[in-house]
Write a protein that holds these residues in place. Structure first.
Motif, PDB file in Angstrom:
ATOM      1  N   GLY A   9       1.282  -0.986   0.063  1.00 31.06           N
ATOM      2  CA  GLY A   9       0.281   0.030  -0.058  1.00 31.06           C
ATOM      3  C   GLY A   9       1.444   1.016   0.068  1.00 31.06           C
ATOM      4  O   GLY A   9       1.063   2.705   0.001  1.00 31.06           O
ATOM      5  N   LYS A  10       2.281   0.962  -0.625  1.00 28.23           N
ATOM      6  CA  LYS A  10       2.788   2.130   0.071  1.00 28.23           C
ATOM      7  C   LYS A  10       3.151   3.596  -1.232  1.00 28.23           C
ATOM      8  O   LYS A  10       3.336   4.077  -1.352  1.00 28.23           O
ATOM      9  CB  LYS A  10       4.755   1.601   0.203  1.00 28.23           C
ATOM     10  N   LEU A  11       2.446   2.464  -2.450  1.00 30.71           N
ATOM     11  CA  LEU A  11       1.625   3.005  -4.226  1.00 30.71           C
ATOM     12  C   LEU A  11       1.323   2.618  -4.118  1.00 30.71           C
ATOM     13  O   LEU A  11       0.366   1.292  -3.995  1.00 30.71           O
ATOM     14  CB  LEU A  11       3.257   2.674  -4.786  1.00 30.71           C
ATOM     15  N   VAL A  12       0.034   3.853  -4.683  1.00 29.34           N
ATOM     16  CA  VAL A  12      -0.519   3.191  -5.756  1.00 29.34           C
ATOM     17  C   VAL A  12      -0.864   2.572  -6.905  1.00 29.34           C
ATOM     18  O   VAL A  12      -0.503   3.775  -8.200  1.00 29.34           O
ATOM     19  CB  VAL A  12      -2.107   4.257  -5.714  1.00 29.34           C
ATOM     20  N   PRO A  13      -0.571   1.658  -7.299  1.00 27.90           N
ATOM     21  CA  PRO A  13      -1.658   1.268  -9.574  1.00 27.90           C
ATOM     22  C   PRO A  13      -1.672   2.166  -9.961  1.00 27.90           C
ATOM     23  O   PRO A  13      -3.342   1.914  -9.453  1.00 27.90           O
ATOM     24  CB  PRO A  13      -1.231  -0.232  -8.840  1.00 27.90           C
ATOM     25  N   ILE A  14      -1.638   2.879 -11.082  1.00 26.71           N
ATOM     26  CA  ILE A  14      -2.569   2.791 -11.922  1.00 26.71           C
ATOM     27  C   ILE A  14      -3.069   2.353 -13.017  1.00 26.71           C
ATOM     28  O   ILE A  14      -3.957   1.613 -14.031  1.00 26.71           O
ATOM     29  CB  ILE A  14      -2.191   4.642 -12.282  1.00 26.71           C
ATOM     30  N   ALA A  15      -2.320   1.904 -13.682  1.00 27.54           N
ATOM     31  CA  ALA A  15      -2.119   0.973 -14.518  1.00 27.54           C
ATOM     32  C   ALA A  15      -1.154   0.091 -15.418  1.00 27.54           C
ATOM     33  O   ALA A  15       0.519   0.698 -14.890  1.00 27.54           O
ATOM     34  CB  ALA A  15      -2.368   1.959 -16.099  1.00 27.54           C
ATOM     35  N   VAL A  16      -1.063  -1.081 -16.193  1.00 22.45           N
ATOM     36  CA  VAL A  16       0.039  -1.737 -16.908  1.00 22.45           C
ATOM     37  C   VAL A  16       0.341  -0.487 -18.081  1.00 22.45           C
ATOM     38  O   VAL A  16      -0.153  -1.140 -18.738  1.00 22.45           O
ATOM     39  CB  VAL A  16       0.271  -3.220 -16.929  1.00 22.45           C
ATOM     40  N   THR A  17       1.896  -0.752 -18.320  1.00 19.35           N
ATOM     41  CA  THR A  17       2.324  -0.274 -19.505  1.00 19.35           C
ATOM     42  C   THR A  17       2.175  -1.683 -21.044  1.00 19.35           C
ATOM     43  O   THR A  17       2.425  -0.678 -21.766  1.00 19.35           O
ATOM     44  CB  THR A  17       3.332  -0.267 -19.753  1.00 19.35           C
ATOM     45  N   SER A  18       1.582  -2.641 -21.194  1.00 14.97           N
ATOM     46  CA  SER A  18       1.731  -3.203 -21.862  1.00 14.97           C
ATOM     47  C   SER A  18       0.276  -3.872 -22.707  1.00 14.97           C
ATOM     48  O   SER A  18      -0.613  -3.377 -22.204  1.00 14.97           O
ATOM     49  CB  SER A  18       1.792  -4.829 -21.016  1.00 14.97           C
ATOM     50  N   ALA A  19       0.252  -4.126 -23.584  1.00 17.37           N
ATOM     51  CA  ALA A  19      -0.576  -4.412 -24.776  1.00 17.37           C
ATOM     52  C   ALA A  19      -2.264  -4.648 -24.340  1.00 17.37           C
ATOM     53  O   ALA A  19      -3.277  -3.968 -23.992  1.00 17.37           O
ATOM     54  CB  ALA A  19      -0.239  -4.883 -25.805  1.00 17.37           C
ATOM     55  N   LYS A  20      -1.653  -5.712 -23.218  1.00 16.50           N
ATOM     56  CA  LYS A  20      -2.685  -7.039 -23.066  1.00 16.50           C
ATOM     57  C   LYS A  20      -2.241  -6.790 -20.950  1.00 16.50           C
ATOM     58  O   LYS A  20      -1.437  -6.051 -20.548  1.00 16.50           O
ATOM     59  CB  LYS A  20      -2.772  -8.239 -23.075  1.00 16.50           C
ATOM     60  N   ARG A  21      -3.872  -6.987 -20.678  1.00 17.14           N
ATOM     61  CA  ARG A  21      -3.233  -6.704 -18.395  1.00 17.14           C
ATOM     62  C   ARG A  21      -2.373  -7.792 -18.622  1.00 17.14           C
ATOM     63  O   ARG A  21      -2.430  -8.936 -19.159  1.00 17.14           O
ATOM     64  CB  ARG A  21      -4.836  -7.390 -17.965  1.00 17.14           C
ATOM     65  N   SER A  22      -1.894  -7.478 -17.320  1.00 22.27           N
ATOM     66  CA  SER A  22      -1.140  -8.708 -17.104  1.00 22.27           C
ATOM     67  C   SER A  22      -1.346  -9.127 -15.910  1.00 22.27           C
ATOM     68  O   SER A  22      -2.011  -9.162 -15.273  1.00 22.27           O
ATOM     69  CB  SER A  22       0.294  -7.864 -16.039  1.00 22.27           C
ATOM     70  N   PRO A  23      -1.071 -11.020 -15.726  1.00 23.07           N
ATOM     71  CA  PRO A  23      -1.753 -11.657 -15.126  1.00 23.07           C
ATOM     72  C   PRO A  23      -1.429 -12.562 -13.564  1.00 23.07           C
ATOM     73  O   PRO A  23      -1.856 -12.131 -12.835  1.00 23.07           O
ATOM     74  CB  PRO A  23      -0.463 -13.416 -15.492  1.00 23.07           C
ATOM     75  N   ALA A  24       0.015 -10.874 -13.359  1.00 20.74           N
ATOM     76  CA  ALA A  24       0.278 -10.666 -12.189  1.00 20.74           C
ATOM     77  C   ALA A  24      -0.883  -9.507 -11.725  1.00 20.74           C
ATOM     78  O   ALA A  24      -0.756 -10.169 -10.430  1.00 20.74           O
ATOM     79  CB  ALA A  24       1.783 -10.241 -11.739  1.00 20.74           C
ATOM     80  N   LEU A  25      -1.209  -8.903 -11.965  1.00 23.84           N
ATOM     81  CA  LEU A  25      -2.349  -8.020 -11.760  1.00 23.84           C
ATOM     82  C   LEU A  25      -3.833  -8.228 -12.657  1.00 23.84           C
ATOM     83  O   LEU A  25      -3.896  -6.796 -13.755  1.00 23.84           O
ATOM     84  CB  LEU A  25      -1.803  -6.909 -11.830  1.00 23.84           C
TER      85      LEU A  25
END
Length: 291
Positions: free
Chosen positions: A184-200
């Motif tokens: 929770g120390k950083l807020v995720p906004i989006a991933v940079t890849s063309a498809k969503r990441s399986p990790a998130l």
């Protein structure tokens, strides 16, 4: 196997995972040799000049094999002519994260904030020409967001200032960002890849969040020196595809935030050329120069 970076980084991690399994598949030892320096250019040149006998292979990376040709005034190797691509091994997205004090929780809110306060929203990077830098520059160009680049001497120092709130944004690599996102120390906004990441899987991509055409992934792939005999390239390719099909290796890569690929030499060659063109345009449009 030459790794053009010091031990411990993404290229080294992927290289050592693949080397161990590849040695088993080929029935011989695969020794990893780290030859870091000059943004990956030193080790990449060594691989390019190696005897094309099938006994030397480079674990390539997006920087020396696609980005640096446009970033540096001159290179001691040609990323296309001096190599025989074997296979794209894995890729990993960066994650756009913000410090919790930043009043934005979506890509559209980040863009709106940047447009409302032009030149005041900063993004950190691991250095000029790094994946985190170019991911930010691509975002600035495609989103029309006036964000300011703040380069650091490595991912570690960059992360320290993002965590302290000195810098608002960071297009961080997944392995570096995940612990701080989970805490929770950083807020995720989006991933940079063309498809969503399986990790998130619940985290959207930047492209689907209002910046169509955006895609910036760090990738790793095996390349032989140019003029390596076709049968040697084919044997190595067969071994790579075999081990990337094994669940154990795929799981290990996934744990680190890597997405295994395993394509053909022809597909990898075409991908490298497309990446050179894409990042060349970003570098020219953003006016980036090497340090």
């Amino acid at each position: 196997m030459i790794v053009a970076y010091p031990p411990g980084g993404g290229t080294d991690i992927v290289g050592r995972m693949v080397a161990q399994k590849l040695g088993e598949a080929l029935g011989q030892n695969v020794v990893v040799e780290n030859r870091g320096g000059a943004s990956g250019n030193i080790g990449t040149e060594i691989a390019a000049r190696a005897a094309p006998d099938g006994y030397t292979v480079l674990m390539g990376n997006v920087a020396p094999n696609a980005i640096n040709v446009s970033l540096f005034r001159s290179l001691p190797f040609d990323p296309v002519a001096d190599f025989a691509p074997v296979s794209l091994v894995a890729s990993t997205p960066n994650i756009l994260v913000v410090h919790p004090s930043t009043p934005a929780r979506t890509v559209k809110e980040v863009i709106a904030l940047a447009r409302a306060r032009p030149g005041t929203l900063n993004f950190a990077s691991a250095g000029v020409g790094s994946s985190s830098h170019l991911a930010g520059e691509l975002f600035r160009v495609l989103a029309g967001a006036d964000i300011v680049h703040v380069p650091y001497k490595g991912a570690g120092p960059a992360m320290v200032d993002v965590l302290s709130g000195q810098v608002q944004l960071y297009f961080a690599t997944m392995p570096a960002a995940m612990p701080h996102v989970k805490s929770g120390k950083l807020v995720p906004i989006a991933v940079t890849s063309a498809k969503r990441s399986p990790a998130l899987p619940d985290l959207p991509t930047i492209a689907e969040s209002g910046v169509p055409g955006y895609e910036a992934s760090t990738w790793y792939g095996l390349l032989d020196p140019a003029h390596t005999p076709g049968d040697a390239v084919a044997r190595l390719h067969e071994g790579v595809v075999k081990i990337l099909g094994e669940r154990a290796l795929r799981d290990k890569l996934a744990e680190q935030g890597f997405e295994p690929v395993g394509d053909s030499p022809q597909e990898f060659a075409a991908y490298i050329k497309s990446e050179i063109a894409k990042w060349g345009k970003v570098i020219r449009d953003a006016g980036i120069r090497s340090e």
